[in-house]
Design an enzyme around this catalytic site. Structure first.
Site, PDB file in Angstrom:
ATOM      1  N   SER A 134       0.860  -1.183   0.000  1.00 56.26           N
ATOM      2  CA  SER A 134       0.000   0.000   0.000  1.00 56.26           C
ATOM      3  C   SER A 134       0.891   1.225   0.000  1.00 56.26           C
ATOM      4  CB  SER A 134      -0.889   0.019   1.249  1.00 56.26           C
ATOM      5  OG  SER A 134      -1.547   1.269   1.401  1.00 56.26           O
ATOM      6  N   TYR A 139      -1.348  -0.822  10.387  1.00 57.32           N
ATOM      7  CA  TYR A 139      -1.498  -1.061   8.956  1.00 57.32           C
ATOM      8  C   TYR A 139      -0.310  -0.500   8.187  1.00 57.32           C
ATOM      9  CZ  TYR A 139      -3.576  -1.095   4.280  1.00 57.32           C
ATOM     10  OH  TYR A 139      -3.815  -1.310   2.940  1.00 57.32           O
TER      11      TYR A 139
END
Length: 260
Positions: A149, A166
């Site tokens: 990401s 994350y």
């Protein structure tokens, strides 16, 4: 010499896509199948898998599904073994299954940290290790695509989302990609990563609801967020012989957000 059309062709290839029942995983499964690969998708929920397989078969793709919770180590080997049983071998592995959790860093629950790191990092290692040992290394061939990401490339703008686990996990995926590429190149295996920006999905729904798609699009040089086909080209590049001399790389697919 092969033509570009031939280099991107995946006829005769096989693929396992984790987290493949919806969103980005399903989009990538579509791309591989549309180029001729036989595809096995995996996710936790059988009903969502059944719906996804019906969708893929409706597109003329040879697809099947295996339900597995990759946060549980005991599910990894059975998943990989069953995928190999169905496909004969695994040419392409897309590590897409993942999770997120939002909370201020100072109050971040340790159980949330463990949940995110376990699925986003540990399970990728375990699945990749199993596929490597059982299929790719013996055959001296493989294409591994890890979904990271742009959150793994930078922190979050102040006052926006709070996703410390994350972001940390996706940075780990990027360096896992580099490291494994260095180790497994001798086996004819390429290992690359795609770093999506914001795409509409179940995982990003909260961010989209809080910040808004229009506001997020304003921060991208292209003035848009991702759509239902924006990962297809990168996926096929890394999965096919068009990308056979690319390894250890992370490609941001984010409308230019990470470039400015």
């Amino acid at each position: 010499m092969r033509t570009p059309q031939q280099l991107f062709n995946l006829n005769g290839k096989t693929a396992l896509v984790t987290g493949g029942s919806r969103g980005l995983g399903l989009q990538m499964a579509e791309a591989l199948g549309e180029q001729g690969a036989r595809v096995v998708i995996s996710a936790r929920k059988q009903a969502e898998l059944d719906e996804a397989v019906a969708h893929l078969k409706g597109m003329g793709i040879d697809a099947s599904a295996i339900a597995a919770d990759l946060s549980e180590e005991s599910h990894v080997q059975p998943l990989v073994a069953e995928a190999i049983k169905r496909l004969g071998h695994i040419d392409i592995l897309v590590n897409n299954a993942g999770a997120s959790w939002g909370a201020p860093a100072e109050d971040y629950p340790v159980e949330a940290w463990d949940k995110v790191m376990n699925l986003n990092v540990r399970s990728i290692f375990l699945v990749t290790q199993a596929v490597g040992k059982l299929s790719m290394i013996p055959r001296k061939y493989g294409r591994i695509i890890n979904i990271s990401s742009i959150a793994g490339l930078a922190g979050n703008p102040a006052g926006t989302i709070q996703t410390v686990a994350y972001n940390t996990s996706k940075a780990a995926v990027i360096n896992f990609t580099r490291t494994l590429a260095g180790e497994w190149g001798r086996y004819g295996i390429t290992v690359n990563s795609i770093a999506p920006g914001f795409f509409p999905s179940k995982m990003t729904r909260g961010v989209l609801d809080t910040i808004g798609a229009d506001k997020l699009a304003e921060g991208a040089p292209l003035g848009r967020i991702g759509d239902g086909e924006d990962l297809k080209g990168a996926t096929v590049l890394f999965a096919s012989d068009a990308g056979k001399h690319i390894t250890g790389q992370t490609l941001a697919v984010d409308g230019g957000v990470s470039a400015v």
